[in-house]
Every structure is written in C-alpha cells, then in structure tokens.
Scaffold this active site. Structure first.
Site, mmCIF file in Angstrom:
data_model
loop_
_atom_site.group_PDB
_atom_site.id
_atom_site.type_symbol
_atom_site.label_atom_id
_atom_site.label_comp_id
_atom_site.label_asym_id
_atom_site.label_seq_id
_atom_site.Cartn_x
_atom_site.Cartn_y
_atom_site.Cartn_z
ATOM 1 N N GLY A 151 6.152 0.671 -17.625
ATOM 2 C CA GLY A 151 6.146 -0.415 -18.606
ATOM 3 C C GLY A 151 5.876 0.036 -20.032
ATOM 4 O O GLY A 151 6.051 1.207 -20.380
ATOM 5 N N LYS A 168 -1.230 7.399 -28.148
ATOM 6 C CA LYS A 168 -2.392 8.293 -28.057
ATOM 7 C C LYS A 168 -1.975 9.752 -28.165
ATOM 8 O O LYS A 168 -2.690 10.585 -28.719
ATOM 9 C CB LYS A 168 -3.146 8.064 -26.733
ATOM 10 C CG LYS A 168 -4.315 7.134 -26.882
ATOM 11 C CD LYS A 168 -3.996 5.663 -26.938
ATOM 12 C CE LYS A 168 -3.759 5.054 -28.245
ATOM 13 N NZ LYS A 168 -3.328 3.643 -28.180
ATOM 14 N N GLY A 218 1.172 -6.832 -40.594
ATOM 15 C CA GLY A 218 0.199 -7.115 -39.539
ATOM 16 C C GLY A 218 -0.821 -5.997 -39.429
ATOM 17 O O GLY A 218 -0.475 -4.876 -39.050
ATOM 18 N N GLY A 229 -3.201 -5.635 -37.309
ATOM 19 C CA GLY A 229 -3.855 -5.706 -35.997
ATOM 20 C C GLY A 229 -3.873 -4.327 -35.348
ATOM 21 O O GLY A 229 -3.777 -3.300 -36.046
ATOM 22 N N VAL A 230 -3.978 -4.314 -34.020
ATOM 23 C CA VAL A 230 -4.154 -3.036 -33.317
ATOM 24 C C VAL A 230 -2.958 -2.098 -33.496
ATOM 25 O O VAL A 230 -3.128 -0.928 -33.852
ATOM 26 C CB VAL A 230 -4.399 -3.279 -31.808
ATOM 27 C CG1 VAL A 230 -4.963 -2.055 -31.159
ATOM 28 C CG2 VAL A 230 -5.302 -4.451 -31.603
ATOM 29 N N GLY A 256 2.046 -9.210 -33.453
ATOM 30 C CA GLY A 256 1.645 -9.745 -32.159
ATOM 31 C C GLY A 256 2.750 -9.587 -31.128
ATOM 32 O O GLY A 256 3.838 -9.087 -31.437
ATOM 33 N N HIS A 309 -28.218 14.190 -23.423
ATOM 34 C CA HIS A 309 -28.477 14.635 -24.800
ATOM 35 C C HIS A 309 -27.913 16.035 -24.997
ATOM 36 O O HIS A 309 -28.079 16.876 -24.124
ATOM 37 C CB HIS A 309 -29.993 14.661 -25.064
ATOM 38 C CG HIS A 309 -30.338 15.191 -26.417
ATOM 39 N ND1 HIS A 309 -30.245 14.416 -27.543
ATOM 40 C CD2 HIS A 309 -30.736 16.424 -26.810
ATOM 41 C CE1 HIS A 309 -30.587 15.147 -28.593
ATOM 42 N NE2 HIS A 309 -30.889 16.373 -28.175
HETATM 43 P P1 NAI Z 1 -2.329 -8.328 -33.264
HETATM 44 O O1 NAI Z 1 -2.390 -9.729 -32.796
HETATM 45 O O2 NAI Z 1 -3.378 -7.357 -32.883
HETATM 46 O O3 NAI Z 1 -2.242 -8.312 -34.884
HETATM 47 C C1 NAI Z 1 -1.247 -8.991 -35.598
HETATM 48 C C2 NAI Z 1 -1.716 -9.237 -37.026
HETATM 49 O O4 NAI Z 1 -0.608 -9.709 -37.787
HETATM 50 C C3 NAI Z 1 -2.799 -10.288 -37.141
HETATM 51 O O5 NAI Z 1 -3.906 -9.742 -37.801
HETATM 52 C C4 NAI Z 1 -2.127 -11.412 -37.948
HETATM 53 O O6 NAI Z 1 -3.003 -12.076 -38.801
HETATM 54 C C5 NAI Z 1 -1.064 -10.662 -38.734
HETATM 55 N N1 NAI Z 1 0.091 -11.480 -39.172
HETATM 56 C C6 NAI Z 1 0.775 -12.409 -38.461
HETATM 57 N N2 NAI Z 1 1.783 -12.932 -39.197
HETATM 58 C C7 NAI Z 1 1.766 -12.315 -40.408
HETATM 59 C C8 NAI Z 1 2.548 -12.428 -41.608
HETATM 60 N N3 NAI Z 1 3.603 -13.252 -41.721
HETATM 61 N N4 NAI Z 1 2.211 -11.650 -42.683
HETATM 62 C C9 NAI Z 1 1.161 -10.793 -42.604
HETATM 63 N N5 NAI Z 1 0.386 -10.637 -41.479
HETATM 64 C C10 NAI Z 1 0.677 -11.386 -40.401
HETATM 65 O O7 NAI Z 1 -0.883 -7.816 -32.809
HETATM 66 P P2 NAI Z 1 -0.287 -6.341 -32.639
HETATM 67 O O8 NAI Z 1 -0.986 -5.368 -33.510
HETATM 68 O O9 NAI Z 1 1.188 -6.514 -32.802
HETATM 69 O O10 NAI Z 1 -0.634 -5.956 -31.152
HETATM 70 C C11 NAI Z 1 -0.071 -6.737 -30.075
HETATM 71 C C12 NAI Z 1 -0.840 -6.617 -28.809
HETATM 72 O O11 NAI Z 1 -0.799 -5.312 -28.295
HETATM 73 C C13 NAI Z 1 -2.288 -7.015 -28.969
HETATM 74 O O12 NAI Z 1 -2.542 -8.060 -28.067
HETATM 75 C C14 NAI Z 1 -3.060 -5.798 -28.610
HETATM 76 O O13 NAI Z 1 -4.193 -6.122 -27.830
HETATM 77 C C15 NAI Z 1 -2.090 -4.945 -27.825
HETATM 78 N N6 NAI Z 1 -2.330 -3.524 -28.118
HETATM 79 C C16 NAI Z 1 -3.508 -2.955 -27.756
HETATM 80 C C17 NAI Z 1 -3.806 -1.667 -28.084
HETATM 81 C C18 NAI Z 1 -5.131 -1.090 -27.721
HETATM 82 O O14 NAI Z 1 -5.806 -1.640 -26.878
HETATM 83 N N7 NAI Z 1 -5.558 0.001 -28.331
HETATM 84 C C19 NAI Z 1 -2.855 -0.823 -28.831
HETATM 85 C C20 NAI Z 1 -1.683 -1.531 -29.198
HETATM 86 C C21 NAI Z 1 -1.455 -2.819 -28.833
#
Ligand code: NAI
Length: 454
Positions: free
Chosen positions: A38, A49, A181, A183-184, A267, A440
C-alpha cells in the site's frame, strides 16, 4: 471459490489482517489493485524515511565541525537517494509477499469489486473471476485530497503540481518548491528538499504548522526550520494555481509566489469509489466507511480497517485495527483504544506525541497539570545535540495523578514515544513511573526528569 475471509486492499491493514486471519486458520484471499504494501511501503512511510535518513546523514556531515568532523566536497546525490529508496521499497514489498505466501494467503493483484450477497457470503469480482467471502475486510486505504482550487487539475496534468505519490519519484531536485499544507506530509517533504538544496516555502491556512501537535512543539519545529531557510506563510489560504504561480490570501490580501514545483499536501481521503460498497449497503459517513471501535460496519461480517474508516490515518493504527477486526471475526472480543495511539513527525528534530495535548485536555474539561523540561537535562541529548532546543512535556490529570499525554521534540523521540504510549495506555500514575528504571545515558530519561518535577 468460497473463502472464510476476503480482504480488499493490501496495505498495512490489509496485509496484516490477512496474515493474522490466515495464521488463525481462516482460508483467506487478498485482493490488491496497485501494489502490495500500500501507500505506507510504496509511496508513504518507508520511502520518506529512506530519503530523510540520507538527508540526516548529509546534514550531520555538513554541520559536523561542531563535533570535530570535517568533510570536503559533500554532496547529496538525489538520484542515488531515489535509487536506494526504490531498492528498500522493493525489498520490503517482497518481504510482505513472502510473508503472505508462507501463511497460505491467496493474493490476486487486481481491482476487487463487491457484487452483492450470495447464499454462502459476499461476492467479490477480481481479475475476471467471482469469489465468495463469508467475511469481508475492507482495507482500501486513502488517497491525496485534491481540492477544488482552480488550476490544480491542470497543474497536476502538466506535472507542476505533485502529490506525495509523484514527489517521491522526481529524479531532479527542483530549484524551488512551494508546499501547500504545513501538515505531516508537507513538513517531512519540506525537511528533505530543504536539505537537498531546494528553496522551500510552506503555505499553511492555520496560524501554526503540524496540525494538532502541541503548540509549543510546533513553534520549536518551525523555528528550527526557519533557521535552515524554510519560509513559512501562516494564516495563508491558497485560492488559485496558474502554471508555476500559487495565489494565496493572507490578512485579506492576495499574494502570489512562483516555484518550479508545487506539492499539494492538504490531507487525504478514504478510497471508496468503485468498490461496490453500495451493492451490499455498507454505510458511508462523511466519505469514510463507518465502523465502531471493533471494526464492524453496519453489515454483518463486513469489517473495515485502516485509513478507509477515517479515524486516524496512520499505518500503526491500521495494524491494530486489522488485528481487532480479525479477533472479533474469531469471536474474541477486542477494540481499539484510540486515546493512546502515538504519532510522529519524522522531521529533524523529530516530533512525537501521545495522548491529550493541553488544548484537547482543556476542551474535554480535564483538570490537569504539566511538567515541561528541556531535553538538555539528558546527558545523551547534550552529547549529541550542540545547541539543541528540544523539550519534553508530560501532562497528568490532577484527580488520579495519571499520565494523560506526553509530547517530545528532539532526537530519538520517535523511538521513545512507545514507552510513553504504554504509560498512557496502562493509565500509569506519576508514582508508578517514578519507580521505573530508564537506561542511562539515553534521551528517554527525559521522561523521568519531567515526571520527577511533579
Ligand atoms: P494534514 O491533514 O496533516 O495537513 C494538511 C494541512 O493543510 C493542514 O494543516 C491544513 O490546515 C492545510 N490546508 C488545507 N487547505 C489549505 C489551503 N487551501 N491552503 C493552505 N493550507 C491548507 O495532511 P497531510 O500532510 O496531507 O497528511 C495526510 C495524512 O497522512 C495525515 O492524516 C497524516 O496522519 C498521514 N501521514 C502520516 C505520517 C506520519 O505519521 N509520520 C507521514 C505522512 C502522512
């Protein structure tokens, strides 16, 4: 052919669910339309990573003089990084394949579609044949959310706008990258491409990066990245993309920025289209397959696990959800406790959290106290981090003295957080943790330092 279980989707939820079911004696078929492993193995967790590790070695060497290490003609060879990433992915995917084979899961690499209900179970068509499953596990995962921002579709077609899928395969580091965005995904990619020499700008709608992460941690992370040259535009909403230009609104004003490439990371959404869920009446809620905490949908013997249920969209949640589904199929009562699922952002420094944040605890009306300590209380951290500014924050409910949240930014946080998750999951109290012995010198001792401040 009748199976005890048909799993649709071969990501972490699907392959682990199939494996657990088969080992428990269920005759299991797994149907996967793209690639085993996936998103996690092929275009998510593992590829990123691998790339971030190369960036970490490179950054370490580049700034090595603080540690008495000097090097000349240093180079991050992006082509070699991508080639290694592909090798690692191939190796792990083949590991999943042989694991499934060793426990006699039948794998069909084709799209599966639920056709309806037959006397013996649910009919699923795949690769031109029809199979019947007494039970179904829907584990079709998620895909990038493509917003209706004008110009996005055209940008994707032209290869200027990329999602996490395409960016992990680009052969050349762009001169400049705008990440929509913070985010993560946005932050992990910002981290790699910044190290690789690209001019990175992050545009984030909210007044902070890293979503629901503890605000103090998110500020420290941002400060670290600003020092490295990443530009953040907060409170900025992208409204249009025209070729290489991104238009965004900030404080009621329209601004624009140009970049060679644009990453769309705002997202993800569950994959439910073309699955035939409507043919058996599986309930969908806000685009997600609706399940309870045991993984059951509204249809008997039809379960769903992983991103498709929209609960947490993390590979490790998917593993646990799949196990819970299989246990319940086998009449062993089990459920996922979402409160103690850790989350990590694999930036440099790493960010890791579990349980309540100050904000979520306040919203829930929990009376809590907190202890925040600098990571510099850990000898190992000081030894390895010149001028490191990491912190560890522990939240405890006042009523019972239980650990309800742990948040860390600094090296090894990703590896330490599971211990904190255990504390939250087991509802350990401050006095219980005070009796634990931490090795430690390790950075993990920072939790002990924070606990002893209560
Ligand atoms: P996210 O939900 O983490 O972040 C998306 C960001 O985009 C938000 O902060 C939001 O406010 C912003 N945003 C939305 N519309 C916008 C706009 N028009 N203009 C500017 N900013 C805007 O989504 P992301 O980073 O795409 O990740 C998706 C999923 O993948 C998440 O659920 C995450 O948990 C998962 N993931 C997890 C990882 C990890 O555990 N290390 C690594 C990569 C992904």
């Amino acid at each position: 052919m009748v199976y005890d279980l048909i799993v649709i989707g071969g990501g972490p939820a699907g392959y682990l669910g199939a494996e657990r079911a088969a080992r428990a004696g269920l005759k299991t078929l797994l149907v996967e339309k793209r690639f085993l492993g996936g998103v996690c193995l092929n275009e998510g967790c593992i590829p990123t990573k691998t790339m971030l590790y190369s960036a970490k070695i490179y950054d370490g060497a580049k700034h090595g003089e603080k540690y008495g290490v000097t090097a000349e003609n240093l180079n991050l060879n992006h082509g070699m990084v991508i080639a290694r990433k592909n090798k690692v992915v191939k190796m792990l995917v083949s590991g999943v394949r042989s694991q499934l084979k060793s426990c006699n899961v039948t794998v069909i690499e084709s799209a599966g579609e639920i056709k309806g209900k037959a006397v013996e179970g649910y009919e699923v068509s795949a690769s031109g044949e029809t199979f019947v499953g007494k039970r179904l596990l829907i584990a079709t995962g998620s895909e990038p959310l493509i917003p209706p921002i004008p110009g996005t579709k055209e940008g994707l077609e032209k290869g200027i706008v990329l999602t996490n899928r395409e960016i992990l395969g680009i052969q050349k580091v762009p001169e400049s990258l705008v990440i929509i965005g913070g985010g993560v995904i946005g932050l992990e990619m910002a981290s790699y491409f910044n190290s690789a020499g690209c001019k990175v700008t992050v545009i984030e709608m909210l007044d902070h990066i890293a979503g629901n992460t503890d605000k103090e941690l998110s500020q420290i992370l941002m400060k670290n990245y600003e020092k490295k040259g990443i530009v953040f535009n907060l409170n900025s909403k992208v409204v249009e993309i025209k070729d290489n230009t991104v238009f965004y609104e900030a404080n009621g004003r329209k601004n624009s920025i140009e970049a060679e490439k644009i990453l769309m990371s705002i997202g993800r959404k569950p994959v439910i289209q073309g699955l035939g869920l409507e043919n058996i009446g599986v309930e969908i809620e806000r685009g997600c397959v609706k399940t309870d905490e045991t993984g059951k949908t509204n249809i008997p013997e039809v379960y769903a696990a992983g991103d498709v249920n929209g609960f947490s969209m993390l590979a490790h949640t998917a593993y646990r959800e799949a196990e819970v589904c299989v246990n319940n199929m086998l009449c062993q009562k089990d459920m996922v406790r979402y409160d103690s699922i850790p989350s990590v952002i694999y930036t440099n420094p790493e960010v890791a959290s579990v349980g309540e944040t100050e904000e979520s605890a306040r919203q829930k009306g929990i009376d809590f106290e907190k202890s925040t300590v600098s990571m510099r209380f850990s000898g190992r951290y000081v030894a390895e981090n010149e001028q490191g500014d990491g912190i560890c924050k522990v939240l405890v409910d006042k009523k019972y003295g239980r650990i309800i949240g742990v948040h860390m930014i600094g090296s090894y946080s990703s590896e330490i957080i599971y211990g904190a998750a255990l504390m939250v999951e087991a509802e350990m109290r401050v006095k219980d943790v005070k009796q634990l012995v931490f090795p430690h010198p390790t950075v993990s001792e920072i939790i002990r330092e924070a606990i002893f401040k209560f």
